[in-house]
Enzyme design. Structure first.
Site, PDB file in Angstrom:
ATOM      1  N   LYS A  43      61.439  20.640  11.850  1.00  0.00           N
ATOM      2  CA  LYS A  43      62.518  21.168  11.013  1.00  0.00           C
ATOM      3  C   LYS A  43      63.781  21.353  11.858  1.00  0.00           C
ATOM      4  O   LYS A  43      63.734  21.297  13.089  1.00  0.00           O
ATOM      5  CB  LYS A  43      62.104  22.504  10.391  1.00  0.00           C
ATOM      6  CG  LYS A  43      61.845  23.610  11.409  1.00  0.00           C
ATOM      7  CD  LYS A  43      61.478  24.914  10.730  1.00  0.00           C
ATOM      8  CE  LYS A  43      61.288  26.022  11.763  1.00  0.00           C
ATOM      9  NZ  LYS A  43      61.093  27.340  11.138  1.00  0.00           N
ATOM     10  N   ARG A 141      58.539  37.777   4.350  1.00  0.00           N
ATOM     11  CA  ARG A 141      59.615  36.818   4.109  1.00  0.00           C
ATOM     12  C   ARG A 141      59.281  36.047   2.831  1.00  0.00           C
ATOM     13  O   ARG A 141      59.933  36.202   1.822  1.00  0.00           O
ATOM     14  CB  ARG A 141      59.783  35.893   5.316  1.00  0.00           C
ATOM     15  CG  ARG A 141      60.994  34.986   5.253  1.00  0.00           C
ATOM     16  CD  ARG A 141      61.263  34.292   6.577  1.00  0.00           C
ATOM     17  NE  ARG A 141      60.162  33.436   7.013  1.00  0.00           N
ATOM     18  CZ  ARG A 141      60.182  32.722   8.136  1.00  0.00           C
ATOM     19  NH1 ARG A 141      61.229  32.779   8.952  1.00  0.00           N
ATOM     20  NH2 ARG A 141      59.155  31.963   8.459  1.00  0.00           N
ATOM     21  N   HIS A 170      52.175  33.359   8.524  1.00  0.00           N
ATOM     22  CA  HIS A 170      53.111  33.251   9.650  1.00  0.00           C
ATOM     23  C   HIS A 170      53.051  34.502  10.518  1.00  0.00           C
ATOM     24  O   HIS A 170      53.256  35.607  10.018  1.00  0.00           O
ATOM     25  CB  HIS A 170      54.532  33.053   9.114  1.00  0.00           C
ATOM     26  CG  HIS A 170      55.484  32.518  10.131  1.00  0.00           C
ATOM     27  ND1 HIS A 170      55.772  31.180  10.228  1.00  0.00           N
ATOM     28  CD2 HIS A 170      56.204  33.126  11.096  1.00  0.00           C
ATOM     29  CE1 HIS A 170      56.643  30.985  11.209  1.00  0.00           C
ATOM     30  NE2 HIS A 170      56.916  32.156  11.759  1.00  0.00           N
ATOM     31  N   ARG A 227      50.084  25.254  14.108  1.00  0.00           N
ATOM     32  CA  ARG A 227      51.442  24.734  13.945  1.00  0.00           C
ATOM     33  C   ARG A 227      52.203  24.889  15.263  1.00  0.00           C
ATOM     34  O   ARG A 227      52.508  25.998  15.707  1.00  0.00           O
ATOM     35  CB  ARG A 227      52.171  25.485  12.832  1.00  0.00           C
ATOM     36  CG  ARG A 227      51.476  25.390  11.479  1.00  0.00           C
ATOM     37  CD  ARG A 227      52.335  25.950  10.363  1.00  0.00           C
ATOM     38  NE  ARG A 227      52.766  27.328  10.617  1.00  0.00           N
ATOM     39  CZ  ARG A 227      52.058  28.407  10.290  1.00  0.00           C
ATOM     40  NH1 ARG A 227      50.868  28.290   9.741  1.00  0.00           N
ATOM     41  NH2 ARG A 227      52.537  29.613  10.543  1.00  0.00           N
ATOM     42  N   TYR A 267      92.961  27.266  26.808  1.00  0.00           N
ATOM     43  CA  TYR A 267      93.572  28.138  25.805  1.00  0.00           C
ATOM     44  C   TYR A 267      93.546  29.595  26.260  1.00  0.00           C
ATOM     45  O   TYR A 267      92.549  30.075  26.810  1.00  0.00           O
ATOM     46  CB  TYR A 267      92.808  28.030  24.479  1.00  0.00           C
ATOM     47  CG  TYR A 267      93.035  26.734  23.744  1.00  0.00           C
ATOM     48  CD1 TYR A 267      94.289  26.375  23.272  1.00  0.00           C
ATOM     49  CD2 TYR A 267      91.964  25.871  23.500  1.00  0.00           C
ATOM     50  CE1 TYR A 267      94.487  25.193  22.579  1.00  0.00           C
ATOM     51  CE2 TYR A 267      92.150  24.688  22.807  1.00  0.00           C
ATOM     52  CZ  TYR A 267      93.412  24.350  22.346  1.00  0.00           C
ATOM     53  OH  TYR A 267      93.605  23.180  21.663  1.00  0.00           O
ATOM     54  N   CYS A 315      86.734  24.869  24.803  1.00  0.00           N
ATOM     55  CA  CYS A 315      87.501  24.287  23.698  1.00  0.00           C
ATOM     56  C   CYS A 315      86.534  23.725  22.651  1.00  0.00           C
ATOM     57  O   CYS A 315      85.318  23.720  22.851  1.00  0.00           O
ATOM     58  CB  CYS A 315      88.404  23.168  24.209  1.00  0.00           C
ATOM     59  SG  CYS A 315      89.472  23.642  25.593  1.00  0.00           S
ATOM     60  N   MET A 316      87.061  23.219  21.538  1.00  0.00           N
ATOM     61  CA  MET A 316      86.198  22.690  20.489  1.00  0.00           C
ATOM     62  C   MET A 316      85.406  21.480  20.970  1.00  0.00           C
ATOM     63  O   MET A 316      84.203  21.368  20.713  1.00  0.00           O
ATOM     64  CB  MET A 316      87.011  22.309  19.256  1.00  0.00           C
ATOM     65  CG  MET A 316      86.151  21.762  18.120  1.00  0.00           C
ATOM     66  SD  MET A 316      87.087  21.262  16.659  1.00  0.00           S
ATOM     67  CE  MET A 316      87.576  22.878  16.017  1.00  0.00           C
ATOM     68  N   ASP A 317      86.063  20.552  21.667  1.00  0.00           N
ATOM     69  CA  ASP A 317      85.430  19.293  22.046  1.00  0.00           C
ATOM     70  C   ASP A 317      85.332  19.086  23.550  1.00  0.00           C
ATOM     71  O   ASP A 317      84.809  18.057  23.991  1.00  0.00           O
ATOM     72  CB  ASP A 317      86.226  18.116  21.461  1.00  0.00           C
ATOM     73  CG  ASP A 317      86.516  18.301  19.987  1.00  0.00           C
ATOM     74  OD1 ASP A 317      85.556  18.370  19.202  1.00  0.00           O
ATOM     75  OD2 ASP A 317      87.706  18.419  19.624  1.00  0.00           O
TER      76      ASP A 317
END
Length: 371
Positions: A43, A141, A170, A227, A267, A315-317
């Site tokens: 998942k 849950r 679980h 699992r 920044y 930074c973002m990238d």
């Protein structure tokens, strides 16, 4: 023309070590009876590792089952040739036709979901469709509470459209020795409730409750299937036990600059250079899972066998690292996490768990299987 040629060589990538994956798989298999089935969780894009790539590896390795969170995750696997049984842990009710069409097996946590599934099965004229009944043993849950089981059993008795393939639950604190009394209580409740269902419907479904920590710490309760989640990806619940890290996030240096004293970086001007400071800019940022709290020197990454701390804000990238005194050139490889530093180290800096670091690596980062 292929405009994305050799992306694994030229830019950022998440390397998946096939040897480490097999090593971890074999370790957990040695803790189990040969008859016990092993389900691998893929998942959340296989915990950030790449769902299709990792599911393919697990199919070749001999896993008995896969599990996804949502139907769309399982549909992606089916479209890419994954034929193993797939448990959908959060099946909902809207995608039952697609689940049935692709022969996936839904988790059923309540009578509402079960009745919705039966409606679809009746429309299609199907019987004995496999389902996994989710039991709530204390995590609260999803799942049937103990007092809801009589009504469930009575409904199952008169509903030939479904067949209970498994009962499962679980564990929520299996990794914590101080909570073993609670964990054992969960296991015993699960055993008793699964037996109640089996007695009522006249046959014994598979049972599975152990997660990765449970496999390592409570293998005597492996029942019919376990699992395997975070463990297959290289994180152990046992103190001092180091599994092989499967994923390594790497990129290449874009540019190197020598700065003078008083110059600033990034920044907000949070990075401050001294005499002779040398920085390298690398093509990963917070859009690539590099949390901003790893900036300003909080974390360091590996460059040619040396640790280079971040400098300035992430930074973002992109982000910048201080490579003063480190032999480094544009094009050299930087390891964000893997063998050194480990994902657990970064998680410790951030006060979180390795899961969060791994699943934060977005799909735009190329996954590359290293054999």
């Amino acid at each position: 023309m292929d405009y994305v040629r050799k992306i694994e060589d030229d830019f950022s990538r998440l390397e998946l070590n096939l040897g480490a994956t097999v090593e971890n798989y074999r370790y957990f298999r040695t803790l189990l009876d040969p008859k016990t089935k092993l389900l691998v969780l893929v998942k959340a894009n296989a915990y950030g590792h790449g769902a299709v790539e990792f599911a393919s590896m697990m199919q070749r390795a001999g896993a008995d089952y896969l599990a996804v969170a949502y139907p769309v995750e399982g549909l992606e696997l089916r479209r890419n040739g994954i034929s193993l049984p797939i448990l959908v842990l959060t099946a909902g009710t809207d995608f039952f036709p697609e689940i049935i069409q692709t022969r996936m097996e839904p988790s059923i946590p309540n009578l509402y979901s079960l009745k919705k599934l039966v409606e679809v099965l009746r429309e299609k004229g199907l019987k004995d469709y496999p389902v996994h009944i989710k039991l709530d043993t204390g995590m609260h849950r999803l799942g049937f509470m103990t007092e809801e089981l009589p009504e469930l059993v009575e409904y199952l008795k008169v509903t030939p459209e479904v067949k209970v393939k498994a009962c499962f639950s679980h564990l929520c604190v299996a990794e914590d020795p101080s909570e073993d009394e609670f964990t054992l209580g969960q296991i015993h409740m699960f055993r008793d409730n699964a037996a109640y269902i089996a007695d009522g419907i006249g046959y014994m479904p598979m049972r599975h409750i152990l997660n990765s920590a449970g496999i390592e710490r409570f293998p005597q309760y492996q029942f019919d299937m376990v699992r395997l989640g975070i463990g297959i990806y290289g994180i152990s619940a046992l103190p001092g036990k180091r599994l092989a890290p499967v994923a390594s996030l790497k990129c290449k240096i874009l540019q190197i600059k020598k700065l003078g004293p008083g110059e600033t970086v990034g920044y907000g001007r949070w990075g401050h250079a001294k005499e002779g400071t040398v920085i390298a800019t690398i093509p990963v940022g917070y859009a690539d899972g590099i949390d901003r709290h790893l900036g300003r020197g909080a974390a360091s990454f590996s460059v040619n066998g040396h640790r280079a701390p971040t400098i300035g804000n992430i930074c973002m990238d992109m982000c910048m690292i201080d490579v003063t005194g480190i032999p480094a050139e544009p094009g050299d490889t930087v390891t964000i996490f893997g063998e050194d530093p480990t994902v657990s180290e970064l998680a410790g800096i951030l006060g979180t768990i390795p899961y969060e670091i791994l699943v934060s690596v977005p799909r735009r980062i190329h996954r590359l299987v290293i054999r």
